[in-house]
Write a protein that holds these residues in place. Structure first.
Motif, PDB file in Angstrom:
ATOM      1  N   HIS A   7       0.802  -1.217   0.000  1.00 50.97           N
ATOM      2  CA  HIS A   7       0.000   0.000   0.000  1.00 50.97           C
ATOM      3  C   HIS A   7       0.823   1.249   0.000  1.00 50.97           C
ATOM      4  CE1 HIS A   7      -4.223  -0.975   0.274  1.00 50.97           C
ATOM      5  NE2 HIS A   7      -3.842  -2.080   0.874  1.00 50.97           N
ATOM      6  N   VAL A  11       6.007   7.205  -2.943  1.00 51.38           N
ATOM      7  CA  VAL A  11       6.061   7.970  -4.171  1.00 51.38           C
ATOM      8  C   VAL A  11       6.052   9.427  -3.775  1.00 51.38           C
ATOM      9  CG1 VAL A  11       4.799   8.691  -6.211  1.00 51.38           C
ATOM     10  CG2 VAL A  11       4.928   6.284  -5.625  1.00 51.38           C
ATOM     11  N   ILE A  13       5.452  13.187  -4.281  1.00 49.22           N
ATOM     12  CA  ILE A  13       4.742  14.075  -5.188  1.00 49.22           C
ATOM     13  C   ILE A  13       5.500  15.371  -5.346  1.00 49.22           C
ATOM     14  CG2 ILE A  13       2.447  13.151  -4.869  1.00 49.22           C
ATOM     15  CD1 ILE A  13       2.051  15.515  -2.887  1.00 49.22           C
ATOM     16  N   PHE A  92      16.899  19.861   3.614  1.00 50.13           N
ATOM     17  CA  PHE A  92      15.631  20.199   2.993  1.00 50.13           C
ATOM     18  C   PHE A  92      15.454  21.706   3.007  1.00 50.13           C
ATOM     19  CE2 PHE A  92      15.142  15.909   4.638  1.00 50.13           C
ATOM     20  CZ  PHE A  92      14.789  15.255   3.483  1.00 50.13           C
ATOM     21  N   VAL A  93      14.588  22.151   2.164  1.00 52.79           N
ATOM     22  CA  VAL A  93      14.433  23.589   2.053  1.00 52.79           C
ATOM     23  C   VAL A  93      12.955  23.953   2.085  1.00 52.79           C
ATOM     24  CG1 VAL A  93      14.399  23.516  -0.444  1.00 52.79           C
ATOM     25  CG2 VAL A  93      15.069  25.627   0.687  1.00 52.79           C
TER      26      VAL A  93
ATOM     27  N   ARG B   9      -7.555  -6.352   5.908  1.00 51.03           N
ATOM     28  CA  ARG B   9      -7.333  -5.509   4.742  1.00 51.03           C
ATOM     29  C   ARG B   9      -8.583  -4.720   4.386  1.00 51.03           C
ATOM     30  NH1 ARG B   9      -5.332  -8.316  -0.619  1.00 51.03           N
ATOM     31  NH2 ARG B   9      -3.504  -8.644   0.637  1.00 51.03           N
ATOM     32  N   GLN B  13      -9.150  -0.834   4.208  1.00 49.79           N
ATOM     33  CA  GLN B  13      -9.608  -0.105   3.034  1.00 49.79           C
ATOM     34  C   GLN B  13     -10.780   0.799   3.362  1.00 49.79           C
ATOM     35  OE1 GLN B  13      -9.812  -3.342   0.432  1.00 49.79           O
ATOM     36  NE2 GLN B  13      -7.835  -2.870  -0.521  1.00 49.79           N
ATOM     37  N   TYR B  18      -4.532   5.214   5.526  1.00 47.58           N
ATOM     38  CA  TYR B  18      -3.658   5.476   6.672  1.00 47.58           C
ATOM     39  C   TYR B  18      -4.194   4.893   7.966  1.00 47.58           C
ATOM     40  CZ  TYR B  18      -1.299   8.155   3.250  1.00 47.58           C
ATOM     41  OH  TYR B  18      -0.632   8.488   2.124  1.00 47.58           O
ATOM     42  N   ARG B  39       0.183  19.872   8.504  1.00 46.05           N
ATOM     43  CA  ARG B  39       1.172  19.399   7.535  1.00 46.05           C
ATOM     44  C   ARG B  39       2.305  20.411   7.396  1.00 46.05           C
ATOM     45  NH1 ARG B  39       2.070  18.603   2.042  1.00 46.05           N
ATOM     46  NH2 ARG B  39       4.326  18.671   1.974  1.00 46.05           N
ATOM     47  N   ASP B  43       6.340  20.046   8.314  1.00 43.71           N
ATOM     48  CA  ASP B  43       7.375  20.278   7.306  1.00 43.71           C
ATOM     49  C   ASP B  43       8.263  21.466   7.654  1.00 43.71           C
ATOM     50  OD1 ASP B  43       6.300  18.250   5.968  1.00 43.71           O
ATOM     51  OD2 ASP B  43       5.644  19.378   4.210  1.00 43.71           O
ATOM     52  N   PRO B 266      10.333  13.929  11.143  1.00 40.70           N
ATOM     53  CA  PRO B 266      10.660  13.499  12.504  1.00 40.70           C
ATOM     54  C   PRO B 266      12.022  13.979  12.979  1.00 40.70           C
ATOM     55  CG  PRO B 266      11.239  11.776  10.972  1.00 40.70           C
ATOM     56  CD  PRO B 266      10.777  12.947  10.140  1.00 40.70           C
ATOM     57  N   PRO B 489      12.925  20.351  -1.352  1.00 40.44           N
ATOM     58  CA  PRO B 489      11.735  20.460  -0.501  1.00 40.44           C
ATOM     59  C   PRO B 489      11.439  19.151   0.218  1.00 40.44           C
ATOM     60  CG  PRO B 489      11.302  21.333  -2.674  1.00 40.44           C
ATOM     61  CD  PRO B 489      12.639  20.684  -2.740  1.00 40.44           C
ATOM     62  N   VAL B 490      10.792  19.217   1.367  1.00 40.03           N
ATOM     63  CA  VAL B 490      10.440  18.014   2.112  1.00 40.03           C
ATOM     64  C   VAL B 490       9.474  17.195   1.276  1.00 40.03           C
ATOM     65  CG1 VAL B 490       9.459  17.127   4.229  1.00 40.03           C
ATOM     66  CG2 VAL B 490      10.641  19.321   4.235  1.00 40.03           C
ATOM     67  N   PRO B 491       9.816  15.933   1.006  1.00 38.11           N
ATOM     68  CA  PRO B 491       8.933  15.119   0.170  1.00 38.11           C
ATOM     69  C   PRO B 491       7.717  14.659   0.957  1.00 38.11           C
ATOM     70  CG  PRO B 491      10.750  13.803   0.912  1.00 38.11           C
ATOM     71  CD  PRO B 491      10.983  15.181   1.460  1.00 38.11           C
ATOM     72  N   THR B 492       6.646  14.359   0.229  1.00 39.20           N
ATOM     73  CA  THR B 492       5.449  13.834   0.849  1.00 39.20           C
ATOM     74  C   THR B 492       5.229  12.427   0.320  1.00 39.20           C
ATOM     75  OG1 THR B 492       4.588  16.022   0.656  1.00 39.20           O
ATOM     76  CG2 THR B 492       3.039  14.312   1.261  1.00 39.20           C
ATOM     77  N   PHE B 493       4.907  11.506   1.186  1.00 36.04           N
ATOM     78  CA  PHE B 493       4.601  10.167   0.718  1.00 36.04           C
ATOM     79  C   PHE B 493       3.104   9.985   0.736  1.00 36.04           C
ATOM     80  CE2 PHE B 493       8.737  10.116   2.563  1.00 36.04           C
ATOM     81  CZ  PHE B 493       9.475   9.472   1.596  1.00 36.04           C
ATOM     82  N   ILE B 494       2.560   9.418  -0.340  1.00 38.16           N
ATOM     83  CA  ILE B 494       1.130   9.168  -0.372  1.00 38.16           C
ATOM     84  C   ILE B 494       0.897   7.811  -1.011  1.00 38.16           C
ATOM     85  CG2 ILE B 494       0.318  11.548  -0.483  1.00 38.16           C
ATOM     86  CD1 ILE B 494       0.150  10.906  -3.570  1.00 38.16           C
ATOM     87  N   THR B 495      -0.268   7.334  -0.877  1.00 35.55           N
ATOM     88  CA  THR B 495      -0.574   6.077  -1.543  1.00 35.55           C
ATOM     89  C   THR B 495      -0.740   6.344  -3.021  1.00 35.55           C
ATOM     90  OG1 THR B 495      -2.359   6.330  -0.014  1.00 35.55           O
ATOM     91  CG2 THR B 495      -1.704   4.089  -0.565  1.00 35.55           C
ATOM     92  N   PRO B 496      -0.148   5.543  -3.837  1.00 36.89           N
ATOM     93  CA  PRO B 496      -0.206   5.820  -5.265  1.00 36.89           C
ATOM     94  C   PRO B 496      -1.502   5.366  -5.855  1.00 36.89           C
ATOM     95  CG  PRO B 496       0.935   3.790  -4.920  1.00 36.89           C
ATOM     96  CD  PRO B 496       0.528   4.286  -3.572  1.00 36.89           C
ATOM     97  N   PRO B 505      -0.777  18.555  -5.897  1.00 35.33           N
ATOM     98  CA  PRO B 505      -0.222  17.794  -4.791  1.00 35.33           C
ATOM     99  C   PRO B 505      -0.821  18.125  -3.424  1.00 35.33           C
ATOM    100  CG  PRO B 505       1.354  19.436  -5.567  1.00 35.33           C
ATOM    101  CD  PRO B 505       0.178  19.474  -6.499  1.00 35.33           C
TER     102      PRO B 505
END
Ligand code: HEM
Ligand code: FES
Lengths: 312, 512
Positions: A7, A11, A13, A92-93, B9, B13, B18, B39, B43, B266, B489-496, B505
């Motif tokens: 799950h 990825v 974004i 990070f920025v 599962r 769902q 999350y 959020r 960040d 974190p 930039p701080v990446p974001t993880f999401i369900t694809p 985004p």
């Protein structure tokens, strides 16, 4: 576990691949670091439990501090190391967005206050004035009880002590001091009889009694009768900041204040010879009565202790 | 087994990707709208420079002060009523003392962990104020107080003042011989204020010294009023910090328009929480092994007694030093007295000092005519005048600090008190004028040195066959080569991939 990874394929974004070096830990040998951190946590855990145990058996205070301090310290070091070495190394920025609003919004805000408020108040000037006056008056009136209830007015209290004509000098326990009491060169602290155990007696009336010789001793002109048989009395309150002038340097005949080292010459009316004290210690006129007791001729002739505005 | 997996599962769902926490967050967001702000808070970027930890030390030692202080209030009795001591500390058995003193002795000997908490409270108070001072120096020397952060500088100076005041109040609470003498001195200082001094002193103390109201009043100021002000101001301080974002030193990828570092969650959270534990741990170790303020040795306060080595806590020492070395110039005229020997060193001087601190951002702006917003810090060397001014003030304060132990110095070096006094007077007056040029020229020198702070690379000198010497710079050392990556930039993880269209985004549709 397998569903999890299924799950939550990471990825980004925002353009970072999961294997981007920014996301790698900073440590060169993450495994090793992980072990070191684990060790820290284990030691921390053991010590924290030890703290509980020490508390339980009521062990010596230092064991409590050592176990608690050590425990928190090791847990903390482990956690810092975790954050520093095992989490994404970055950097990070983040963009800053200007705090100032757009010109239109500023204008609108200012206009709202000035035009709207101003319009309403200006048209009713009298009302505004009355309201302001009322609230202002309340503020001032309320200030008085608030302050004034806090304590009495100083009035004359700073100008007088409780020594009167005829007051017996007593020691800390209330025993009257008589003429045989002190050897030459020694000192003691005396109080007006009856006040030796009161705050005021202790804090304001405290007086240092010095035996300086066997004969009447004259410190200054006009004080010919003040020190019968060599018994001299000075206020014990330093004229600098009111510390008790507790030390007597016998050879130099100096009274020394331990707070900021003001030194007063006992032989000439306690004129300061050194240090920040600006004035001599006031001298208390004494006499010795028929039974040989040491008594005051009167109160001090000037306020004792540190300076203040109303003191002339 | 597989059944359980499927239900789990499907439950997941139905809850969304999350899980339980995710759906709880959604519930919360439906009601108070936390997602967007939360959020961006997670960040939030914190610059990774060691000097940014100084403020954290202050914050966390304040946390320790609060926690240990609450423990103390459970046992401390704020009363000046006299009792005769019959507790577990035998040398004082039968002594008459105030309940305040008796309860503090009890805290030290009869309450489990009481002594530790007392010593931790005192240590963390000292560390708190020390950390504020050093933090303030960092902000000063790097110019972090410039626009837009003047307000936070002002709050900071107020916090320092309140911390010192509260430290003094707390120090007074045990009502032992040393602290009682301190109260006596404070009373006389208040008394020295022209015109209103006697009224002020009588209102604050409820009468002539000592009165019976000091300890209860100091207590409520110490445990409620001043801490409440401090908590409020710390809140405002941190709010402004978040709103205006951190400053940062110039460097790779750092501009006036961004912040580079680690995200709140974190990385920073781990580091800062760990750091809080370290601060608390070190304080506890100090409380365990380094005795502080053993009030049972001083005895209870009696106005007519005095102990010999009277010395206040470290943050009061500069005032004590000023009082010691100021000459005995009392002013008398028109039937009134202004005790200059007290008013100037203990009222006017600290007033000017803190006034200067408050006014500094405005003063500097007036001099430099610099009205721009600044988010990049100065290196102290690139502003030699400011740096020199700060060094001058610190030099003078250090001399005053030393002057608070004239008697100890005289005894130690076997010189006369008079020599020490005059030496200190001269040093206090001269030190800023010596320190300023030294600071100024050192700063200029450092600024003029290229690549200051980096190791210089070696020049390899070779002799050619024809006898010529050729110098070639050796390659840089491995660890001098910048290892830092370009900031991202701080990446974001999401369900694809179906949940969020990559073009948008920031948003996410919630099924209702
Ligand atoms: C700015 C924060 C504070 C500072 C700088 C500070 C400082 C001090 C100091 C130096 C002492 C003397 C300790 C000793 O050696 O005995 C003290 C005592 C005390 N403090 Fe605080 N304190 C602070 C906040 C608090 C708070 C928030 C509380 C309670 C909620 C508290 C409760 C007490 C109590 C009850 C005592 C007297 C007991 C004793 O002296 O052992 N303090 N404080
Ligand atoms: S109080 Fe005596 S010298 Fe300062």
């Amino acid at each position: 576990m397998s569903q999890m990874s299924e799950h939550r394929t990471p990825v980004s974004i925002q353009g970072l691949a999961a294997d981007d070096p920014h996301l790698a830990p900073a440590a060169r040998h993450p495994r090793l670091v992980e072990r070191v951190i684990a060790l820290n946590f284990v030691v921390g855990l053991v010590l924290v439990i030890g703290f509980g145990a020490c508390y339980w058996v009521n062990a010596a205070p230092w064991t409590l501090g050592a176990t608690m301090g050590g425990g928190l310290f090791f847990l903390g070091v482990g956690l810092v190391a975790w954050g520093k070495y095992l989490m994404p190394r970055g950097p990070f920025v983040e963009e800053r967005h200007p705090l100032a609003s757009a010109a239109v919004e500023r204008d609108a805000f200012a206009a709202a206050i000035v035009e709207r408020g101003g319009g309403v108040v200006k048209r009713r000037k009298v009302l505004g004035g009355l309201l302001g006056g009322g609230l202002g008056a309340f503020g001032i009136v309320a200030l008085f009880p608030l302050l004034r209830s806090l304590g009495p007015l100083p009035k004359g209290t700073l100008f007088h002590t409780d020594w009167r004509s005829g007051t017996y000098a007593v020691d800390q326990t209330g025993r009257r001091v008589s003429v045989g009491e002190l050897a030459i060169g020694s000192i003691m602290t005396v109080f007006p009889e009856g006040l030796e155990n009161t705050d005021r007696g202790q804090a304001v009336d405290q007086t240092v009694l010095i035996r300086i010789s066997n004969e009447n001793f004259v410190t200054q002109k006009g004080r010919e009768t003040w020190a019968p048989q060599g018994y001299l009395a000075y206020s014990k309150l330093c004229t600098h900041l009111g510390c008790p002038v507790g030390l007597y340097e016998q050879q130099l005949q100096l009274l020394v204040c331990p707070c900021h080292q003001s030194m007063f010459n006992a032989t000439n009316g306690a004129i300061p010879e050194f240090g920040p004290a600006p004035r001599p210690l006031p001298q208390l006129p004494l006499y010795i009565d028929a039974q040989g007791y040491i008594r005051a001729q009167s109160d001090y002739h000037e306020p004792v202790g540190p300076g203040f505005w109303e003191r002339s | 087994m597989s059944d359980a997996v499927t239900t789990r599962r499907s439950r997941r769902q139905s809850r969304g990707p999350y899980g339980r926490l995710g759906s709880a967050l959604n519930e919360l967001d439906d009601r108070v709208g936390v997602a967007k702000g939360g959020r961006s808070f997670l960040d939030k970027i914190f610059p990774d420079h060691w000097s940014f930890m100084l403020g954290e030390i202050a914050l966390y030692s304040f946390v320790v002060v609060l926690v240990t202080g609450v423990f103390l209030t459970l046992y401390y009795v704020p009363s000046q009523a006299l009792v005769t001591y019959h507790g577990s500390y035998l040398p004082l058995d039968g002594t008459s003392m105030t309940e305040a003193y008796a309860s503090t002795v009890n805290l030290s000997f009869a309450v489990r962990a009481g002594l530790l908490m007392r010593q931790m409270h005192h240590w963390s108070a000292d560390i708190f104020i020390g950390a504020i001072v050093v933090h303030m120096a960092r902000v000063f020397f790097t110019g972090a107080f410039r626009k837009p952060r003047e307000l936070n500088w002002t709050i900071g100076v107020t916090l320092l003042t309140l911390a010192i005041v509260n430290g003094f109040l707390g120090y007074s609470l045990p009502d032992d011989l040393v602290s009682g003498t301190g109260i006596r001195i404070a009373y006389s200082i208040i008394l020295s204020v022209p015109l209103v001094g006697t009224y002020l002193a009588f209102f604050i103390f409820g009468g002539n010294f000592p009165g019976t109201a000091v300890i209860p009043r100091f207590f409520i100021l110490h445990v409620l009023i001043v801490p409440a002000l401090i908590v409020g101001l710390v809140g405002a301080h941190l709010f402004l910090l978040v709103r205006q974002k951190h400053t940062q030193f110039p460097g790779e990828g750092r501009t006036e328009r961004n912040v580079v570092g680690s995200p709140m969650f974190p990385v920073f959270m781990a580091k800062t929480t760990g750091f809080m534990l370290i601060v608390a741990g070190v304080t506890a170790l100090l409380g365990a092994f380094a005795q502080i303020n053993p009030i049972w040795q001083f005895g209870p306060y009696e106005a007519a007694r005095i102990s010999y080595a009277v010395q206040p806590d470290w943050y009061m020492a500069f005032l004590d030093g000023a009082l010691r070395i100021f000459p005995s110039w009392s002013f008398h005229s028109f039937g009134y007295t202004i005790p200059f020997e007290v008013t100037i060193p203990a009222v006017v001087f600290p007033g000017l000092l803190f006034g200067l601190a408050y006014a500094w951002p405005a003063i500097e702006r007036r001099v430099t005519h610099d009205d721009a917003l600044h988010n990049l810090l100065d290196r102290p060397s690139s502003r030699p005048k400011r740096t020199a001014a700060g060094v001058a003030v610190l030099a003078m304060l250090s001399m005053l600090f030393i002057a608070s132990s004239t008697d100890v110095i005289a005894n130690f070096f076997h010189v006369s008190l008079n020599t020490v006094l005059w030496t200190m007077r001269i040093l206090v007056l001269v030190s800023p004028f010596v320190a300023y040029p030294i600071g100024y020229f050192i700063a200029k020198e450092i600024h003029a040195t290229r690549g200051g702070g980096r190791r210089k690379t070696v020049n390899v000198v070779e002799r050619t066959a024809s006898g010529e010497y050729v110098a070639t710079p050796a390659p840089a050392y491995g660890d001098d080569v910048p290892t830092e990556l370009a900031p991202t930039p701080v990446p974001t993880f999401i369900t694809p991939p179906e949940a969020v269209p990559p073009t948008d985004p920031g948003t996410r549709t919630v099924d209702r």
